[in-house]
Design a protein around this motif. Structure first.
Motif, PDB file in Angstrom:
ATOM      1  N   ALA A   1      32.179 -11.165 -51.465  1.00  0.00           N
ATOM      2  CA  ALA A   1      33.394 -10.823 -50.380  1.00  0.00           C
ATOM      3  C   ALA A   1      32.848  -9.820 -49.483  1.00  0.00           C
ATOM      4  CB  ALA A   1      34.492 -10.094 -51.202  1.00  0.00           C
TER       5      ALA A   1
ATOM      6  N   ILE B   1      26.426  -8.345 -39.775  1.00  0.00           N
ATOM      7  CA  ILE B   1      27.735  -7.943 -38.967  1.00  0.00           C
ATOM      8  C   ILE B   1      27.842  -8.590 -37.513  1.00  0.00           C
ATOM      9  CG2 ILE B   1      29.446  -6.172 -38.238  1.00  0.00           C
ATOM     10  CD1 ILE B   1      28.378  -5.803 -41.091  1.00  0.00           C
TER      11      ILE B   1
ATOM     12  N   SER C   1      17.337  -0.738 -45.747  1.00  0.00           N
ATOM     13  CA  SER C   1      17.423  -0.359 -44.146  1.00  0.00           C
ATOM     14  C   SER C   1      18.118   1.159 -44.263  1.00  0.00           C
ATOM     15  CB  SER C   1      18.526  -1.183 -43.673  1.00  0.00           C
ATOM     16  OG  SER C   1      18.110  -2.552 -43.303  1.00  0.00           O
TER      17      SER C   1
ATOM     18  N   ARG D   1      27.601  -0.189 -45.518  1.00  0.00           N
ATOM     19  CA  ARG D   1      26.619   0.848 -45.026  1.00  0.00           C
ATOM     20  C   ARG D   1      26.041   0.470 -43.562  1.00  0.00           C
ATOM     21  NH1 ARG D   1      23.774   2.759 -50.384  1.00  0.00           N
ATOM     22  NH2 ARG D   1      25.537   2.599 -51.688  1.00  0.00           N
TER      23      ARG D   1
ATOM     24  N   VAL E   1      30.876  -8.906 -45.843  1.00  0.00           N
ATOM     25  CA  VAL E   1      31.468  -9.603 -44.318  1.00  0.00           C
ATOM     26  C   VAL E   1      31.081 -11.146 -44.155  1.00  0.00           C
ATOM     27  CG1 VAL E   1      29.432  -9.036 -43.056  1.00  0.00           C
ATOM     28  CG2 VAL E   1      31.525  -8.846 -41.785  1.00  0.00           C
ATOM     29  N   LEU E   2      29.983 -11.526 -44.792  1.00  0.00           N
ATOM     30  CA  LEU E   2      29.615 -12.983 -44.760  1.00  0.00           C
ATOM     31  C   LEU E   2      30.615 -13.786 -45.579  1.00  0.00           C
ATOM     32  CD1 LEU E   2      25.840 -12.678 -44.124  1.00  0.00           C
ATOM     33  CD2 LEU E   2      27.847 -12.816 -42.584  1.00  0.00           C
TER      34      LEU E   2
ATOM     35  N   ALA F   1      26.431  -3.950 -48.880  1.00  0.00           N
ATOM     36  CA  ALA F   1      25.640  -3.599 -47.643  1.00  0.00           C
ATOM     37  C   ALA F   1      26.710  -3.520 -46.357  1.00  0.00           C
ATOM     38  CB  ALA F   1      24.760  -4.948 -47.222  1.00  0.00           C
TER      39      ALA F   1
ATOM     40  N   ASP G   1      34.224 -11.681 -56.382  1.00  0.00           N
ATOM     41  CA  ASP G   1      33.394 -10.736 -56.164  1.00  0.00           C
ATOM     42  C   ASP G   1      33.602  -9.755 -57.253  1.00  0.00           C
ATOM     43  OD1 ASP G   1      31.822  -8.103 -55.407  1.00  0.00           O
ATOM     44  OD2 ASP G   1      31.854  -9.329 -53.316  1.00  0.00           O
TER      45      ASP G   1
ATOM     46  N   TYR H   1      19.296   4.895 -41.931  1.00  0.00           N
ATOM     47  CA  TYR H   1      19.701   5.610 -40.622  1.00  0.00           C
ATOM     48  C   TYR H   1      20.042   7.121 -41.153  1.00  0.00           C
ATOM     49  CZ  TYR H   1      24.550   4.039 -41.178  1.00  0.00           C
ATOM     50  OH  TYR H   1      25.891   3.709 -41.818  1.00  0.00           O
TER      51      TYR H   1
HETATM   52  C1  LIG Z   1      21.658   0.955 -43.362  1.00  0.00           C
HETATM   53  C2  LIG Z   1      21.931  -0.479 -42.874  1.00  0.00           C
HETATM   54  C3  LIG Z   1      22.268  -0.651 -41.423  1.00  0.00           C
HETATM   55  C4  LIG Z   1      22.773  -1.886 -40.906  1.00  0.00           C
HETATM   56  N1  LIG Z   1      23.025  -1.793 -39.421  1.00  0.00           N
HETATM   57  C5  LIG Z   1      23.283  -3.174 -39.159  1.00  0.00           C
HETATM   58  C6  LIG Z   1      23.717  -3.526 -37.795  1.00  0.00           C
HETATM   59  O1  LIG Z   1      23.647  -2.463 -37.212  1.00  0.00           O
HETATM   60  N2  LIG Z   1      24.230  -4.411 -37.418  1.00  0.00           N
HETATM   61  C7  LIG Z   1      24.231  -5.713 -38.439  1.00  0.00           C
HETATM   62  O2  LIG Z   1      24.816  -6.633 -37.942  1.00  0.00           O
HETATM   63  N3  LIG Z   1      24.142  -5.648 -39.436  1.00  0.00           N
HETATM   64  C8  LIG Z   1      23.635  -4.398 -40.007  1.00  0.00           C
HETATM   65  N4  LIG Z   1      23.249  -4.207 -41.333  1.00  0.00           N
HETATM   66  C9  LIG Z   1      23.219  -5.413 -42.026  1.00  0.00           C
HETATM   67  C10 LIG Z   1      24.408  -5.785 -42.573  1.00  0.00           C
HETATM   68  O3  LIG Z   1      25.212  -4.696 -43.318  1.00  0.00           O
HETATM   69  C11 LIG Z   1      24.332  -7.032 -43.592  1.00  0.00           C
HETATM   70  O4  LIG Z   1      23.868  -8.022 -42.850  1.00  0.00           O
HETATM   71  C12 LIG Z   1      25.853  -7.412 -44.111  1.00  0.00           C
HETATM   72  O5  LIG Z   1      26.607  -6.331 -44.530  1.00  0.00           O
HETATM   73  C13 LIG Z   1      25.527  -8.410 -45.138  1.00  0.00           C
HETATM   74  O6  LIG Z   1      26.698  -8.921 -45.392  1.00  0.00           O
HETATM   75  P1  LIG Z   1      26.617  -9.865 -46.933  1.00  0.00           P
HETATM   76  O7  LIG Z   1      28.368 -10.073 -46.815  1.00  0.00           O
HETATM   77  O8  LIG Z   1      25.672 -10.826 -47.048  1.00  0.00           O
HETATM   78  O9  LIG Z   1      26.489  -8.652 -48.190  1.00  0.00           O
HETATM   79  P2  LIG Z   1      27.229  -7.685 -48.786  1.00  0.00           P
HETATM   80  O10 LIG Z   1      27.972  -6.901 -48.151  1.00  0.00           O
HETATM   81  O11 LIG Z   1      26.500  -6.847 -49.882  1.00  0.00           O
HETATM   82  O12 LIG Z   1      28.205  -8.473 -49.689  1.00  0.00           O
HETATM   83  C14 LIG Z   1      27.795  -9.208 -50.803  1.00  0.00           C
HETATM   84  C15 LIG Z   1      28.744  -9.260 -51.908  1.00  0.00           C
HETATM   85  O13 LIG Z   1      28.370 -10.244 -52.908  1.00  0.00           O
HETATM   86  C16 LIG Z   1      28.888  -9.518 -54.194  1.00  0.00           C
HETATM   87  N5  LIG Z   1      28.128 -10.014 -55.376  1.00  0.00           N
HETATM   88  C17 LIG Z   1      26.767 -10.235 -55.387  1.00  0.00           C
HETATM   89  N6  LIG Z   1      26.257 -10.850 -56.517  1.00  0.00           N
HETATM   90  C18 LIG Z   1      27.129 -11.101 -57.216  1.00  0.00           C
HETATM   91  C19 LIG Z   1      27.501 -11.689 -58.442  1.00  0.00           C
HETATM   92  N7  LIG Z   1      26.346 -12.321 -59.239  1.00  0.00           N
HETATM   93  N8  LIG Z   1      28.959 -11.604 -58.766  1.00  0.00           N
HETATM   94  C20 LIG Z   1      29.794 -11.371 -58.072  1.00  0.00           C
HETATM   95  N9  LIG Z   1      29.651 -10.773 -56.831  1.00  0.00           N
HETATM   96  C21 LIG Z   1      28.635 -10.601 -56.470  1.00  0.00           C
HETATM   97  C22 LIG Z   1      28.455  -8.056 -54.006  1.00  0.00           C
HETATM   98  O14 LIG Z   1      29.466  -7.470 -55.034  1.00  0.00           O
HETATM   99  C23 LIG Z   1      28.674  -7.859 -52.644  1.00  0.00           C
HETATM  100  O15 LIG Z   1      30.288  -7.535 -52.520  1.00  0.00           O
HETATM  101  C24 LIG Z   1      22.878  -3.006 -41.861  1.00  0.00           C
HETATM  102  C25 LIG Z   1      22.628  -2.823 -43.137  1.00  0.00           C
HETATM  103  C26 LIG Z   1      22.226  -1.436 -43.602  1.00  0.00           C
HETATM  104  C27 LIG Z   1      21.891  -1.485 -45.135  1.00  0.00           C
END
Ligand SMILES: Cc1cc2nc3c(=O)[nH]c(=O)nc-3n(C[C@H](O)[C@H](O)[C@H](O)COP(=O)(O)OP(=O)(O)OC[C@H]3O[C@@H](n4cnc5c(N)ncnc54)[C@H](O)[C@@H]3O)c2cc1C
Length: 413
Positions: A17, A358, A230, A54, A19-20, A51, A43, A232
């Protein structure tokens, strides 16, 4: 395969849960109408706390390839549509992006980057760039390309808007269970095993972020991605130097990006050597991972500081107030990992964010939902196919090095 109590039955389970996962849930909710109750997001943490929480959340459109740019354009459309549906302003800060080139060679690379874009671009000399962004040194800028429609957003607010829209459509969200494995029966996906019990489902979307490769590996699927740090920094408050309407700055000569942050400057440095992690050995919460000191976030700052200060001299007097680090997932070719896994029917990916999850979330949500529902999508996902790089061992140090190098070499926002 371990058996356990049956916790739930669904048609589609989305793991993650962030953003993706929430964007996929939102798009499924939009597409399914009353049938959206058959979608379950799982989740172990509250939504958008890894991620996503942040991210600097730059929504830069110039991406160097048409498919990624289309996904980002779809995010802007998603923001408009969410604002209409929820009847609220999501706080998109449309300050534009200034892509800065400090050398003739970089001007050529910048031309290539923005030429493909269908969005408006204004070319500026050093004086023009410094008028738009007074913290830039006019002498240090060779040429700059301004893209006025770009902006940034609070990533948690955007993720929460996807979540609320998905919930209104009927999508269910379960927080608490930690997914241990993808269940496979008869050569295809049958659901997930969690520490609370089994959830059966013929379709699973893996949107588990930094943990996605470890999870896919439980079904024997090797994803071509690795968790990469990553980071900043945020300066002290200097609204005179860093006004709120400062554009986003992308400065590849310094391996840096920056944006205004409430009268301060938020700036990221990519560093010569990024730090990659083994996806199978991550703790459940990155708050428990020592991201700052493993090779020193401060080392990156020291290495990159001078090149950045040449372009942006006020940094020398601004002081550092905050440091933020987290895990993105990178692939060796810098592209997302999206869509069906051909060798494992029923398994779909929404991951491999390459630091742009994002920015591309709305497009990824729509495109992955279309592939799950086998309906035509607006973006061709073949450049992002999970199997495009052949058989992969997600625990291999060579893969980790290639993914870290992709982050260090990134020139986009
Ligand atoms: C410092 C930093 C700066 C960034 N700057 C930018 C930017 O400027 N622009 C941009 O577009 N992107 C940026 N990003 C990237 C962006 O944060 C990610 O691309 C985005 O948040 C990915 O989302 P996600 O849903 O894949 O991951 P997450 O937000 O990490 O979500 C994954 C979820 O899966 C859950 N999960 C994983 N494994 C399990 C499991 N086995 N059982 C239950 N739950 C599980 C986790 O608990 C988590 O909630 C940045 C990232 C960082 C760290």
């Amino acid at each position: 395969m371990t058996a356990g109590p049956v916790l739930d039955r669904s048609e589609i389970v989305v793991v993650g849960a962030g953003v993706l996962g929430l964007a996929v849930a939102w798009a499924l909710g939009q597409a399914l109408g009353p049938a959206a109750r058959s979608v379950l997001v799982v989740d172990r943490h509250p939504p958008a706390t890894q991620a996503t929480a942040r991210a600097a959340a730059l929504l830069t459109r110039a991406r160097g390839d048409a498919a990624t740019a289309a996904l980002v354009r779809d995010t802007y459309a998603a923001i408009t549509s969410l604002e209409e549906e929820l009847d609220e302003d999501l706080g998109l800060r449309r300050v534009g992006t200034l892509h800065v080139a400090a050398s003739p060679a970089r001007v050529e690379a910048l031309r290539t980057l923005v030429t493909d874009s269908t969005d408006p671009v204004d070319w500026l000399d050093g004086d023009g760039a410094a008028r738009l962004a007074p913290c830039l040194s006019a002498e240090a800028v060779e040429r700059a390309a301004f893209m006025p429609l770009d902006g940034f957003i609070d990533p948690v607010r955007l993720a929460d808007a996807y979540r609320r829209s998905a919930r209104r459509a009927g999508v269910r969200i379960m927080t608490g269970p930690s997914v241990q494995a993808i269940r496979v029966e008869g050569g295809r996906v049958a659901g997930i095993d969690t520490d609370h019990g089994v959830i059966s489902a013929p379709m699973v979307v893996n949107a588990a972020g930094a943990w996605a490769a470890g999870l896919a590996w439980t079904a024997g699927v090797g994803l071509p991605q690795a968790p990469v740090r990553s980071q900043y920094w945020i300066t002290g408050q200097h609204p005179d130097l860093f006004p709120r309407n400062l554009p986003v700055l992308v400065m590849p000569d310094a391996g840096a990006y920056a944006r205004p942050e409430l009268g301060a400057l938020l700036f990221g440095l990519r560093g010569r050597r990024s730090l990659a992690f083994d996806p199978a050995r991550l703790p459940d919460d990155t708050a428990g991972l020592d991201l700052a000191d493993a090779d020193g976030g401060w080392q990156t700052l020291e290495e990159g500081w001078q090149a950045l200060a040449r372009l942006c001299p006020p940094l020398l007097q601004a002081g550092i107030a905050h440091y933020v680090s987290g895990l993105s997932t990178y692939t060796a070719d810098g592209r997302f990992v999206l869509g069906p896994v051909l060798e494992m029917p029923g398994l779909f990916m929404a991951t491999g964010c390459c630091g742009a999850g994002i920015a591309a979330s709305g497009g990824i949500g729509r495109a992955v939902a279309a592939s799950v529902l086998a309906t035509p999508g607006s973006v061709d996902l073949s450049p992002f196919a999970p199997g495009r790089l052949g058989g992969v061992d997600p625990c291999s140090p060579a893969l980790h090095d290639a993914c870290a190098a992709a982050r260090s070499g990134k020139i986009t926002g």
